[in-house]
Design an enzyme around this catalytic site. Sequence first.
Site: not given
Length: 695
Positions: A277, A336, A338, A430
């Site tokens: 994104d 994610d 990281d 989430d």
Amino acid sequence: MAPSFDWWAKGVHKGTPVVVKMDNPDWSMVELEGPSEDDFLIGNNPTDTRAKARGKNAKQLTWVLLLKAHRAAGCLTSVASTLPSIGPAIRRRVASGRTDTESTSSFENKTVKTRFYNCIKVFLWLSLLLLGFEIAAYYKGWHFRASNLQLQYIFTAPFGVIDFFDWLYSNWVLIRVGFVAPPLQFLANVCIVLFLIQSLDRLILCLCCFWIRVKKIKPIPKEDAVADLETGENGFFPMVLVQIPMCNEREVYQHSIAAVCKLDWPKSKILIQVLDDSDDPMTQLLIEEEVHKWQQVGANIVYRHRVIRDGYKAGNLKSAMSCSYVKDYEFVAIFDADFQPTHDFLKRTIPHFKDNEDVGLVQARWSFVNKDENLLTRLQNINLSFHFEVEQQVNGVLINFFGFNGTAGVWRIKALEDSGGWLERTTVEDMDIAVRAHLQGWKFVFLNDIECQCELPESYEAYRKQQHRWHSGPMQLFRLCLPDIIHAKISFWKKFNMIFLFFLLRKLILPFYSFTLFCIILPMTMFIPEAELPAWVVCYVPALMSFLNILPAPKSFPFIVPYLLFENTMSVTKFNAMISGLFQLGNAYEWVVTKKSGRSSEGDLVSLIEKDPKHQLRGSEPDLDEIKAEILQEQKARKKKHNRIYTKELALAFLLLTASARSLLSAQGIHFYFLLFQGISFLLVGLDLIGEQVM
């Protein structure tokens, strides 16, 4: 050469003599000593053997004590070297004049932020006025601790003897006794009750965690599922979709993509989606090029970029799930940008779904590659260790429900579809999908023994924005989900757990009483001594709760006092976020991506490639133009980064320090020390002296 060899052979230490371990920021030596020949000889004289053993143990104990003393001296040296740098840092902050009000980010509405700051300033100026008033009264001979003596003096002294100041102060005493102290004491009692309820909840969670450890309870997959994965028989390799949502995270995209591409799963049974994104063209090109390089070595990976970036992460995931090929997949794993899963992540999580058709989610815990980077990351590690070790594990074992952490988890796609899919209505998509899935009857499994490495925010600015989103989102969700929870076809106990424990107690009451009790009521009671807070509320119970919180991270025990103070300091941000989310104030629905430093890519990719050299990307080195572009981008980013002064935290620091001065006049020992150190904590945070230091 022979004599020297014999001399070396006669040395005391054998096996592995010394292992030197380098840690950040200091280093330690650990001596590992193998068994000597004396350990295996059984002589005729056991007394000599025991004497030798005692001497050896004493020598080892001496080494341990010396090494501990060396490390303690190193800590003291580092502290001593840090203290002189605080003064220049404070001068730079003040001279630069950069405050949080000038931040380009708009995660907090300026109107709401200004009102909240003005309220704190009102309390600050009022406390300063009252402090001056009380000091003047002190020199006039007024009592400070016993209000009944003050009232006795007021009603017995002749009016003609009392001058104007005595008349003014006596009326102030009457006003605060009759009108100010009762409501303040009532509010204090309410907060104390909420504090005790929340402390009891935390104690019960810790006891349950202890019981789980003693009984060695943990989710165990079916043996045939594990065997099928190891042998490849019966075709138990379900189709798995892996998603990596990211947005302008050029510091970490390489190692997350590399780690996911190394997952041990048949290539025909896995598809990796890189959901980009990013609105930065350079970052888009770099990520797309990285995906292309992995495609060349055979990874089944695709790159997706949205032109219309609606809904932030939820919109990104929703868009990816709308692809036509998703219907061929049974599970979806989410990481994610990281996060770095181990190569056997799927082989350790997917078996928990086999023959458990009611299991909708398998969640792994997080581990942190930069937890020792600075004081801020150490304190975050304490909080998150308790969250995973205690909260998530206990809820997973006892009620099969917990909040999805947004990453490092595997969903059954059917569970997502039954729950309505990803929705963009809150900033905690989430938690939203987890609540809706639980209301549909799906069960969750938490695996505390499977860790997925990630990165903690190293700057206070990044951490503050993250916490604002994490505490405003649940209140948005609570407003939206309350009718659905009430009308859901689940047991009364599950409704009670979700409404009272999950939302109200742990998401609303905790930030409310933390800020109100310790940042407002406590300093006010110093100026309104008729309203009192017992010492056990100020010191003993918080110390016990901090001790319980730090148990899952035992190496962090030296930071128990900073942790207690920092948690109260963060209550300002959490309270503000909670109010914004609950009443839909400000930009509570805006998503701010947590900034990463990319530290997790320094050593993990090296070990990753060393384990399997055949997958090393020969063409992964960027060209000269790419390197130049990255250097220019990093220089620009470095110029933009700077430390700020946080006005709310500074205002509260002066409020607490003023109250500590007032408590010193009253000889209130525990209250004085708590207010003093809490005020210093707010001062350090307000000057941005915790976390990453840029300028």
